[in-house]
Design an enzyme around this catalytic site. Sequence first.
Site, PDB file in Angstrom:
ATOM      1  N   HIS A 137       0.845  -1.201   0.000  1.00 61.11           N
ATOM      2  CA  HIS A 137       0.000   0.000   0.000  1.00 61.11           C
ATOM      3  C   HIS A 137       0.879   1.250   0.000  1.00 61.11           C
ATOM      4  O   HIS A 137       0.706   2.160  -0.800  1.00 61.11           O
ATOM      5  CB  HIS A 137      -0.910  -0.030   1.237  1.00 61.11           C
ATOM      6  CG  HIS A 137      -1.742   1.191   1.442  1.00 61.11           C
ATOM      7  ND1 HIS A 137      -3.108   1.210   1.219  1.00 61.11           N
ATOM      8  CD2 HIS A 137      -1.405   2.458   1.834  1.00 61.11           C
ATOM      9  CE1 HIS A 137      -3.562   2.435   1.482  1.00 61.11           C
ATOM     10  NE2 HIS A 137      -2.547   3.208   1.855  1.00 61.11           N
ATOM     11  N   GLU A 138       1.866   1.257   0.890  1.00 59.98           N
ATOM     12  CA  GLU A 138       2.695   2.462   1.019  1.00 59.98           C
ATOM     13  C   GLU A 138       3.544   2.706  -0.217  1.00 59.98           C
ATOM     14  O   GLU A 138       3.627   3.817  -0.729  1.00 59.98           O
ATOM     15  CB  GLU A 138       3.586   2.377   2.266  1.00 59.98           C
ATOM     16  CG  GLU A 138       2.836   2.262   3.583  1.00 59.98           C
ATOM     17  CD  GLU A 138       1.671   3.236   3.719  1.00 59.98           C
ATOM     18  OE1 GLU A 138       0.709   2.909   4.424  1.00 59.98           O
ATOM     19  OE2 GLU A 138       1.701   4.330   3.095  1.00 59.98           O
ATOM     20  N   HIS A 141       1.655   4.220  -3.057  1.00 56.94           N
ATOM     21  CA  HIS A 141       1.511   5.682  -3.007  1.00 56.94           C
ATOM     22  C   HIS A 141       2.667   6.328  -3.793  1.00 56.94           C
ATOM     23  O   HIS A 141       2.484   7.337  -4.472  1.00 56.94           O
ATOM     24  CB  HIS A 141       1.545   6.186  -1.560  1.00 56.94           C
ATOM     25  CG  HIS A 141       0.247   6.103  -0.830  1.00 56.94           C
ATOM     26  ND1 HIS A 141      -0.933   6.626  -1.314  1.00 56.94           N
ATOM     27  CD2 HIS A 141      -0.049   5.556   0.374  1.00 56.94           C
ATOM     28  CE1 HIS A 141      -1.901   6.419  -0.439  1.00 56.94           C
ATOM     29  NE2 HIS A 141      -1.403   5.763   0.595  1.00 56.94           N
ATOM     30  N   TYR A 152      -3.854  14.518  -2.840  1.00 51.87           N
ATOM     31  CA  TYR A 152      -4.299  13.741  -1.692  1.00 51.87           C
ATOM     32  C   TYR A 152      -5.420  14.439  -0.906  1.00 51.87           C
ATOM     33  O   TYR A 152      -5.309  14.701   0.302  1.00 51.87           O
ATOM     34  CB  TYR A 152      -3.113  13.450  -0.764  1.00 51.87           C
ATOM     35  CG  TYR A 152      -3.297  12.256   0.155  1.00 51.87           C
ATOM     36  CD1 TYR A 152      -3.349  12.425   1.544  1.00 51.87           C
ATOM     37  CD2 TYR A 152      -3.392  10.963  -0.348  1.00 51.87           C
ATOM     38  CE1 TYR A 152      -3.504  11.345   2.389  1.00 51.87           C
ATOM     39  CE2 TYR A 152      -3.537   9.879   0.490  1.00 51.87           C
ATOM     40  CZ  TYR A 152      -3.590  10.064   1.859  1.00 51.87           C
ATOM     41  OH  TYR A 152      -3.728   8.974   2.705  1.00 51.87           O
ATOM     42  N   GLU A 161      -5.766   6.804  -2.459  1.00 53.55           N
ATOM     43  CA  GLU A 161      -5.878   5.773  -1.428  1.00 53.55           C
ATOM     44  C   GLU A 161      -6.385   4.453  -2.000  1.00 53.55           C
ATOM     45  O   GLU A 161      -5.881   3.374  -1.676  1.00 53.55           O
ATOM     46  CB  GLU A 161      -6.827   6.224  -0.307  1.00 53.55           C
ATOM     47  CG  GLU A 161      -6.121   6.921   0.818  1.00 53.55           C
ATOM     48  CD  GLU A 161      -5.054   6.048   1.458  1.00 53.55           C
ATOM     49  OE1 GLU A 161      -5.311   4.860   1.734  1.00 53.55           O
ATOM     50  OE2 GLU A 161      -3.939   6.551   1.643  1.00 53.55           O
ATOM     51  N   ASP A 222     -10.331  13.645   7.479  1.00 55.62           N
ATOM     52  CA  ASP A 222      -9.545  12.701   6.671  1.00 55.62           C
ATOM     53  C   ASP A 222      -9.254  13.253   5.273  1.00 55.62           C
ATOM     54  O   ASP A 222      -9.429  12.570   4.255  1.00 55.62           O
ATOM     55  CB  ASP A 222     -10.329  11.377   6.589  1.00 55.62           C
ATOM     56  CG  ASP A 222      -9.573  10.259   5.876  1.00 55.62           C
ATOM     57  OD1 ASP A 222      -8.337  10.186   5.980  1.00 55.62           O
ATOM     58  OD2 ASP A 222     -10.261   9.460   5.199  1.00 55.62           O
ATOM     59  N   HIS A 227      -9.638   8.157   3.045  1.00 49.17           N
ATOM     60  CA  HIS A 227      -9.677   6.754   3.463  1.00 49.17           C
ATOM     61  C   HIS A 227     -11.111   6.255   3.584  1.00 49.17           C
ATOM     62  O   HIS A 227     -11.342   5.114   3.974  1.00 49.17           O
ATOM     63  CB  HIS A 227      -9.001   6.591   4.838  1.00 49.17           C
ATOM     64  CG  HIS A 227      -7.530   6.829   4.847  1.00 49.17           C
ATOM     65  ND1 HIS A 227      -6.972   8.046   5.175  1.00 49.17           N
ATOM     66  CD2 HIS A 227      -6.484   6.006   4.567  1.00 49.17           C
ATOM     67  CE1 HIS A 227      -5.658   7.966   5.105  1.00 49.17           C
ATOM     68  NE2 HIS A 227      -5.332   6.749   4.739  1.00 49.17           N
TER      69      HIS A 227
HETATM   70  O1  LIG Z   1      -4.326   3.846   4.700  1.00 44.00           O
HETATM   71  C1  LIG Z   1      -3.230   3.784   5.217  1.00 44.00           C
HETATM   72  N1  LIG Z   1      -2.280   4.729   5.017  1.00 44.00           N
HETATM   73  O2  LIG Z   1      -2.576   5.788   4.177  1.00 44.00           O
HETATM   74  C2  LIG Z   1      -2.889   2.595   6.100  1.00 44.00           C
HETATM   75  C3  LIG Z   1      -3.116   1.286   5.361  1.00 44.00           C
HETATM   76  C4  LIG Z   1      -2.390   0.280   6.225  1.00 44.00           C
HETATM   77  C5  LIG Z   1      -1.740   1.126   7.324  1.00 44.00           C
HETATM   78  C6  LIG Z   1      -2.846   1.600   8.261  1.00 44.00           C
HETATM   79  C7  LIG Z   1      -3.634   2.592   7.405  1.00 44.00           C
HETATM   80  C8  LIG Z   1      -1.437   2.440   6.569  1.00 44.00           C
HETATM   81 ZN   LIG Z   2      -2.578   5.160   2.235  1.00 42.51          ZN
END
Ligand SMILES: O=C(NO)[C@]12CC[C@H](CC1)C2
Ligand SMILES: [Zn+2]
Length: 312
Positions: A137-138, A141, A152, A161, A222, A227
């Site tokens: 996920h990171e 980004h 964002y 996201e 948020d 998210h």
């Molecule tokens: O959405 C997130 N970061 O923007 C996360 C996804 C997994 C971790 C907890 C929340 C990071």
């Molecule tokens: Zn994220």
Amino acid sequence: NAAHDVTAFGKGVFGDKRKFEAQAYEGKFRLFDATRGDGVVTYDNTTGTNVDVLSINKMFKDGAAVDAHVNAEKTYDYFKETFGRDSVDDNGQQLISAVHVGENWNNASWNGRQMSYGDGDGERFYPLAGGLDVGAHEMSHGVVQHTAGLIYRNESGALNESYADIFGAMVDRDDWLIGEDIMADGSIALRSLEDPSVIVDERTESGYSPDHWSKRYIGNLDNGGVHINSSINNKAAYLVSEGGEHYGIAVSGVGREATEQIYYRALSFYLTRNSDFSMMRQAAIQAATDLYGSNSAEVQAVTQAYNAVGVY
Ligand SMILES: O=C(NO)[C@]12CC[C@H](CC1)C2
Ligand SMILES: [Zn+2]
């Protein structure tokens, strides 16, 4: 004496044995994988070192560092093998991860240059590096940043996201959940792409994860719900791949392989910084048309999926 590449072994956050590329360096070992792009490097934020570990059998003792390192290697390999992309910038940019960031920090992040992982508080989260989908996920980004650059906040931020979740679910391929490995509070996961409404990420304080555009969150929480509203596009991507019926609209899925190619092409060819959900629909239809033809099952699946989540 120069460092040289070694295959090393260590234990992850949950004690599982992991294998990865490191370097022997002045009688010690460091988490520097010189075999991928310009390198994959993982360091301990509390010491600032890249986890130089005195070890005779190359066992690394820092579980979070080991998992973060392996996550980055696996995600590098995913983008290289699936799309021919060489790291976040498609130019081999070094993949840097920091672990033990903050104090029991219940989060992980991409700050524009590197990944950072908190250790979690042991109540909400275990150390977040323990989740492959979290690392993917990171890093995703970073891929979004170097392609469409989706801003964002509000709808473009929700797409940012969503893309991180979609690729997270494609790298950690055995389910459509995010964070299922690192939840300490007994919940199934942090988010579900399959059925967003069953899991609510209460960090968003909105109390719900919409699975239809008519239920989107509009407000300032948020960053305008990045998210929260991400789950609308997550549901669409899930439907493109797996199919299903949603609000009375049936979608015939086309599988993960076609879905990841459609979304990657939409991201890297058509989406831009301010793209909104409607543009996401158009970009995905165009990408599917490019790849599979205008009368293809893939174009049909994308069209029906966005109809099903109310995005036109
Ligand atoms: O959405 C997130 N970061 O923007 C996360 C996804 C997994 C971790 C907890 C929340 C990071
Ligand atoms: Zn994220």
